[in-house]
Every structure is written in structure tokens, then in C-alpha cells.
Design a protein around this motif. Structure first.
Motif, short mmCIF file in Angstrom:
data_model
loop_
_atom_site.label_atom_id
_atom_site.label_comp_id
_atom_site.label_asym_id
_atom_site.label_seq_id
_atom_site.Cartn_x
_atom_site.Cartn_y
_atom_site.Cartn_z
N GLU A 177 0.85 -1.02 -0.09
CA GLU A 177 0.11 0.18 -0.05
C GLU A 177 0.84 1.25 -0.18
O GLU A 177 0.46 2.30 -0.77
CB GLU A 177 -0.92 -0.15 1.13
N GLU A 178 2.06 1.01 0.73
CA GLU A 178 2.84 2.29 0.68
C GLU A 178 3.64 2.71 -0.64
O GLU A 178 3.71 3.80 -0.95
CB GLU A 178 3.88 2.22 2.07
N PHE A 179 3.81 1.51 -1.23
CA PHE A 179 4.53 1.61 -2.62
C PHE A 179 3.53 2.36 -3.66
O PHE A 179 3.97 3.28 -4.14
CB PHE A 179 4.88 0.30 -3.04
N LEU A 180 2.26 1.79 -3.56
CA LEU A 180 1.14 2.37 -4.49
C LEU A 180 0.99 3.78 -4.09
O LEU A 180 0.50 4.48 -5.15
CB LEU A 180 -0.09 1.54 -4.02
N GLU A 181 0.85 4.18 -2.80
CA GLU A 181 0.47 5.46 -2.39
C GLU A 181 1.71 6.57 -3.07
O GLU A 181 1.55 7.53 -3.61
CB GLU A 181 0.78 5.82 -0.97
N LYS A 182 3.16 6.08 -3.06
CA LYS A 182 4.05 6.80 -3.61
C LYS A 182 3.95 6.98 -5.06
O LYS A 182 4.18 8.05 -5.60
CB LYS A 182 5.37 6.18 -2.89
N ILE A 183 3.51 6.09 -5.59
CA ILE A 183 3.40 6.09 -7.16
C ILE A 183 1.98 6.91 -7.58
O ILE A 183 2.26 7.58 -8.52
CB ILE A 183 3.38 4.64 -7.68
N TYR A 184 1.08 6.56 -7.01
CA TYR A 184 -0.20 7.00 -7.47
C TYR A 184 -0.67 8.33 -6.98
O TYR A 184 -1.64 9.04 -7.29
CB TYR A 184 -1.58 5.90 -7.50
N GLN A 186 1.55 10.69 -4.78
CA GLN A 186 2.80 11.72 -4.46
C GLN A 186 3.25 12.07 -5.74
O GLN A 186 3.02 11.59 -6.61
CB GLN A 186 3.61 10.91 -3.57
N GLU A 187 3.91 13.14 -5.47
CA GLU A 187 4.65 13.84 -6.49
C GLU A 187 5.77 13.14 -7.12
O GLU A 187 6.55 12.36 -6.49
CB GLU A 187 5.19 15.25 -6.11
N ARG A 188 6.27 13.41 -8.21
CA ARG A 188 7.48 12.73 -9.16
C ARG A 188 7.63 11.10 -9.02
O ARG A 188 8.41 10.65 -8.67
CB ARG A 188 8.74 13.30 -8.57
N PRO A 189 6.48 10.34 -9.48
CA PRO A 189 6.59 9.13 -9.21
C PRO A 189 7.59 8.40 -10.07
O PRO A 189 8.26 7.23 -9.53
CB PRO A 189 4.82 8.43 -9.80
N SER A 190 7.96 9.16 -11.05
CA SER A 190 8.86 8.25 -12.10
C SER A 190 10.23 8.49 -11.42
O SER A 190 11.03 7.56 -11.49
CB SER A 190 8.82 9.28 -13.36
N ALA A 191 10.51 9.57 -10.75
CA ALA A 191 11.85 9.72 -9.95
C ALA A 191 11.86 8.58 -8.78
O ALA A 191 12.99 8.05 -8.71
CB ALA A 191 11.98 11.14 -9.41
N PHE A 192 10.60 8.31 -8.35
CA PHE A 192 10.65 7.23 -7.22
C PHE A 192 10.98 5.91 -7.93
O PHE A 192 11.72 5.30 -7.18
CB PHE A 192 9.21 7.20 -6.60
N LEU A 193 10.38 5.69 -8.95
CA LEU A 193 10.64 4.28 -9.44
C LEU A 193 11.96 4.14 -10.03
O LEU A 193 12.76 3.44 -9.87
CB LEU A 193 9.64 4.24 -10.78
N ALA A 194 12.60 5.30 -10.68
CA ALA A 194 13.97 5.39 -10.96
C ALA A 194 14.76 5.20 -9.76
O ALA A 194 15.90 4.56 -10.15
CB ALA A 194 14.10 6.53 -11.74
N SER A 195 14.79 5.57 -8.63
CA SER A 195 15.69 5.34 -7.58
C SER A 195 15.90 3.98 -7.46
O SER A 195 16.97 3.60 -6.64
CB SER A 195 14.83 5.95 -6.44
N PHE A 196 15.17 3.09 -7.72
CA PHE A 196 15.52 1.59 -7.69
C PHE A 196 16.69 1.06 -8.50
O PHE A 196 17.32 0.17 -8.26
CB PHE A 196 14.15 0.59 -7.87
N THR A 197 16.94 1.85 -9.46
CA THR A 197 18.07 1.55 -10.23
C THR A 197 19.55 1.36 -9.58
O THR A 197 20.12 0.55 -10.04
CB THR A 197 18.23 2.16 -11.56
#
Length: 281
Positions: A177-184, A186-197
Motif C-alpha cells: 500500500e505504501e509503494f502504491l501511495e508513492k506512485i499514485y 505523491q509527486e514525481r512517481p517516475s523519479a521514485f521508480l527510477a531510484s530503484f536502479t
């Protein structure tokens, strides 16, 4: 004096080419006209750039995301004219910055591969073709956001090796649920996803992580580079953090597909400075 700016989402890199050829530099917050008021750019110019300028500014080249529309170009140009009324001003999008920095005056295929991805066919003077950029939700193959999205899906659906999942959970101790909240939400979801790289880079010896990067780069080449006419006979160049840090795999995939990769730069500002410095001589 010539001013050159490469403006991204997080920061703007400035280079100041003096009459005698010496080069100064400055760093300011990023600016995107779709998300920020023009006053933000004016404030950066007044507080950060002007204190370093002691000669007349003859030319300004401003490159950035969100400047492809004529409306945004005119807004940015008018802001600079308030400070430099006699300067020649050119506003260009980030893809043109990549092409000029990577290819110079030679024809080639210029690519951006950072948080997002993009590509273009460049004839040595202008962009002549561009595979449609559809953003991280629909496409952005090979980008940090796209790779991070695939990685997170595998993690949440338990499709990755347990050893990788356990280490990732220690780094990102978040619930589904926390992952989905950050993506759907919160701001800048693409940057959050890219941080996993960064995590993926640190675990490249694991076959899962290596294959994820390899297959993502395959998708980029197939859906971008290989769509341009005569791509087999053109040099392909990259700028962006993903291309830079995963350059060994990027070159390996290209070699396996018969594609020639030449320049890979972390950012375009050095190449842009060289490009405009040559033109000023």
C-alpha cells in the motif's frame, strides 16, 4: 560572452564562455515551464547567474524539458530579455541539446536515457525524425522509471529471486500500500521508480538484475533506434545517468544487435559547451 544552460527537473547547469575563451560555471535549481512559474527562472538568473557576469552577454542558449511549445519558448525568451535585452536568444528542447552535445555537426542517432528516455535522428544540423515519446506510463523503454516499474512489479508479485527480494526489502521497507501511495498519490512517481536502479546496479552480478537491464535495453533499441532509416550505418550516442552507469550492458546489447554505439555521456553540458565554443571561434 555566451551563456549556455542545460535545465533538467532537479537542476540547471550553466556555462559562461568569456571573450578570452575561459569558461565559468554555475548551478541553479531546475526549471520546467509546465510545472513552475516563470518567476522561478527569473529569480535563479538574478540571484545565481548575474553575480558571475561582468561582460556583455551576446548569445544565450537555453535547453530544457518542457520547452518544445512555441508558447513556452516565448515565455522563457521574454524572461531573459529583461536581463539581457541585446542578446541573441535560442530556446531548445533537451533532445536538441543531446544531439548537439553527442553528435556535434555529424549525423547520427542521439538518445536520452535517464529517468525518462527519448531518441532522435539528427542530420548534423537539426533533428529530422523522432520516435514518439510516450512517457513512463506508456513507454520510456530503457529509462530508470521503466526499469524501476518492472522491478517493483516483480517484487510485489514475488517473481524475483528470494535473495534479491530480501535485500530490496531491507533497503525499502515499505508495504504494498505504501509503494502504491508513492506512485499514485505523491509527486514525481517516475523519479521514485527510477531510484530503484541504484539498488539494481549494486546487484548486477545477480542474473535476475542483469537480465532485467539487458532486456530493457533490448526494448529501447528495438522500439527506438531500429525504427530509424539506415540505423545500421549510423553511430548511436547516449546521454543520461542510466546509459552512463549501465554503459557496459548498453554496449553489449548494441553489439549483439549489430548497432554501433559511440559516445556515452552522463550529461550534455560539456558537449554543448564544446559545440558552441567552436561556433564562437
Amino acid at each position: 560572452m555566451i551563456l549556455i544552460a542545460d535545465s533538467g527537473g532537479s537542476k540547471t547547469d550553466w556555462r559562461l564562455i568569456q571573450k578570452d575563451g575561459t569558461i565559468g560555471q554555475a548551478s541553479a535549481p531546475g526549471f520546467n515551464p509546465y510545472y513552475q512559474p516563470i518567476e522561478d527562472l527569473k529569480k535563479n538568473v538574478q540571484e545565481i547567474l548575474l553575480p558571475q557576469i561582468h561582460d556583455q552577454v551576446n548569445k544565450i542558449f537555453f535547453y530544457g524539458a518542457g520547452v518544445s511549445s512555441v508558447k513556452n519558448q516565448l515565455t522563457i525568451k521574454s524572461a531573459f530579455l529583461e536581463f539581457f535585452p541585446e542578446a541573441q536568444i535560442e530556446i531548445g528542447w533537451d533532445l536538441l541539446a543531446a544531439a548537439r552535445a553527442l553528435c556535434g555537426h555529424e549525423p547520427g542517432i542521439a538518445c536520452i536515457m535517464g529517468t525518462g528516455s527519448n531518441s532522435c535522428l539528427y542530420d548534423g544540423k537539426k533533428i529530422t525524425d523522432n520516435v514518439a515519446n510516450l512517457g513512463w506510463i506508456l513507454a520510456d523503454e530503457g529509462s530508470g522509471a521503466n526499469i524501476g516499474k518492472k522491478f517493483l512489479v516483480d517484487y510485489l508479485r514475488k517473481k524475483m529471486p528470494d535473495s534479491v527480494a530480501k535485500q530490496f526489502q531491507e533497503r525499502f521497507p515499505l508495504s504494498r500500500e505504501e509503494f502504491l501511495e508513492k506512485i499514485y498519490q505523491q509527486e514525481r512517481p517516475s523519479a521514485f521508480l527510477a531510484s530503484f536502479t541504484r539498488f539494481i546496479f549494486q546487484h548486477l552480478k545477480d542474473p535476475y538484475c542483469y537480465n532485467l537491464i539487458y532486456s530493457s535495453f533490448e526494448e529501447f533499441y528495438e522500439n527506438n533506434v531500429m525504427k530509424y532509416d539506415n540505423y545500421q550505418n549510423l553511430k548511436v550516442h547516449f546521454t543520461g545517468s542510466i546509459a552512463f552507469y549501465f554503459s557496459d550492458i548498453l554496449r553489449q546489447v548494441a553489439n549483439d544487435k549489430g548497432i554501433t554505439v559511440k559516445n556515452i555521456l552522463e550529461g550534455p553540458i560539456a558537449g554543448l559547451t564544446l559545440y558552441h565554443q567552436k561556433d564562437s571561434n
